[in-house]
Design a protein around this motif. Structure first.
Motif, mmCIF file in Angstrom:
data_model
loop_
_atom_site.group_PDB
_atom_site.id
_atom_site.type_symbol
_atom_site.label_atom_id
_atom_site.label_comp_id
_atom_site.label_asym_id
_atom_site.label_seq_id
_atom_site.Cartn_x
_atom_site.Cartn_y
_atom_site.Cartn_z
ATOM 1 N N ILE A 19 0.869 -1.176 0.000
ATOM 2 C CA ILE A 19 0.000 0.000 0.000
ATOM 3 C C ILE A 19 0.907 1.227 0.000
ATOM 4 O O ILE A 19 1.723 1.407 0.899
ATOM 5 C CB ILE A 19 -0.913 0.036 1.250
ATOM 6 C CG1 ILE A 19 -1.736 -1.243 1.381
ATOM 7 C CG2 ILE A 19 -1.784 1.290 1.227
ATOM 8 C CD1 ILE A 19 -2.761 -1.467 0.311
ATOM 9 N N LYS A 36 -0.742 -0.597 -4.440
ATOM 10 C CA LYS A 36 -2.055 0.043 -4.456
ATOM 11 C C LYS A 36 -1.941 1.410 -3.792
ATOM 12 O O LYS A 36 -1.337 1.541 -2.736
ATOM 13 C CB LYS A 36 -3.060 -0.827 -3.695
ATOM 14 C CG LYS A 36 -4.447 -0.252 -3.652
ATOM 15 C CD LYS A 36 -5.401 -1.184 -2.947
ATOM 16 C CE LYS A 36 -6.784 -0.581 -2.944
ATOM 17 N NZ LYS A 36 -7.757 -1.502 -2.397
ATOM 18 N N VAL A 38 -3.299 4.248 -1.604
ATOM 19 C CA VAL A 38 -4.252 4.641 -0.569
ATOM 20 C C VAL A 38 -3.569 5.771 0.204
ATOM 21 O O VAL A 38 -2.859 5.529 1.169
ATOM 22 C CB VAL A 38 -4.616 3.479 0.386
ATOM 23 C CG1 VAL A 38 -5.619 3.949 1.441
ATOM 24 C CG2 VAL A 38 -5.162 2.280 -0.382
ATOM 25 N N SER A 46 -10.528 4.434 3.943
ATOM 26 C CA SER A 46 -10.286 3.366 2.971
ATOM 27 C C SER A 46 -9.877 2.045 3.608
ATOM 28 O O SER A 46 -9.479 1.118 2.897
ATOM 29 C CB SER A 46 -9.181 3.807 1.994
ATOM 30 O OG SER A 46 -9.553 4.979 1.331
ATOM 31 N N GLY A 48 -11.463 -0.398 4.669
ATOM 32 C CA GLY A 48 -12.210 -1.548 4.170
ATOM 33 C C GLY A 48 -11.640 -2.119 2.886
ATOM 34 O O GLY A 48 -11.936 -3.254 2.521
ATOM 35 N N ASP A 49 -10.807 -1.342 2.192
ATOM 36 C CA ASP A 49 -10.179 -1.794 0.947
ATOM 37 C C ASP A 49 -8.854 -2.511 1.183
ATOM 38 O O ASP A 49 -8.236 -2.989 0.231
ATOM 39 C CB ASP A 49 -9.925 -0.601 0.024
ATOM 40 C CG ASP A 49 -11.217 0.078 -0.407
ATOM 41 O OD1 ASP A 49 -12.261 -0.603 -0.447
ATOM 42 O OD2 ASP A 49 -11.171 1.285 -0.693
ATOM 43 N N ILE A 50 -8.412 -2.579 2.426
ATOM 44 C CA ILE A 50 -7.122 -3.184 2.757
ATOM 45 C C ILE A 50 -7.372 -4.612 3.216
ATOM 46 O O ILE A 50 -8.193 -4.850 4.099
ATOM 47 C CB ILE A 50 -6.394 -2.359 3.834
ATOM 48 C CG1 ILE A 50 -6.133 -0.948 3.291
ATOM 49 C CG2 ILE A 50 -5.098 -3.038 4.253
ATOM 50 C CD1 ILE A 50 -5.608 0.025 4.307
ATOM 51 N N PRO A 51 -6.681 -5.576 2.604
ATOM 52 C CA PRO A 51 -6.953 -6.981 2.929
ATOM 53 C C PRO A 51 -6.561 -7.336 4.365
ATOM 54 O O PRO A 51 -5.422 -7.128 4.772
ATOM 55 C CB PRO A 51 -6.104 -7.758 1.917
ATOM 56 C CG PRO A 51 -5.035 -6.813 1.485
ATOM 57 C CD PRO A 51 -5.619 -5.437 1.613
#
Length: 103
Positions: A19, A36, A38, A46, A48-51
């Motif tokens: 990230i 990615k 962010v 954000s 919720g977009d992080i695994p």
């Protein structure tokens, strides 16, 4: 907070989730392939977009913003790892960098 060197991260191969917490303009200029975007300024919104459930590697220009991001994510239960030296050290150590506009 956990930290890793750019060489240790590169040794993990292309599957490591990276990230990049730099701002959009910085990311567009140069980035680690597969990272990615962010931005730190939008990290809280954000998350919720992080695994979850596996290590995630945080990178910025030199390590300051990514250490703050890693600390924040760690406080929220993520296995967050700061990449020391950021993309600057990544580039200096000869690892691949993608340049130019994000498509």
């Amino acid at each position: 907070m956990k930290s890793i060197s750019v060489d240790e991260l590169a040794a993990q191969g292309t599957g490591a989730p990276i990230i990049d917490v730099r701002e959009d303009e910085e990311y567009a200029e140069a980035r680690v392939p597969g990272a990615k975007s962010v931005p730190l300024s939008r990290l809280a919104a954000s998350m919720g977009d992080i695994p979850p459930g596996r290590p995630v590697y945080l990178m910025c220009a030199s390590g300051g913003r990514s250490s703050r991001a890693a600390a924040h994510l760690s406080e929220h239960g993520y296995d967050a790892v700061n990449v020391m030296g950021g993309i600057t050290e990544w580039y200096r150590n000869g690892h691949p960098v993608t340049y130019g506009t994000v498509k």
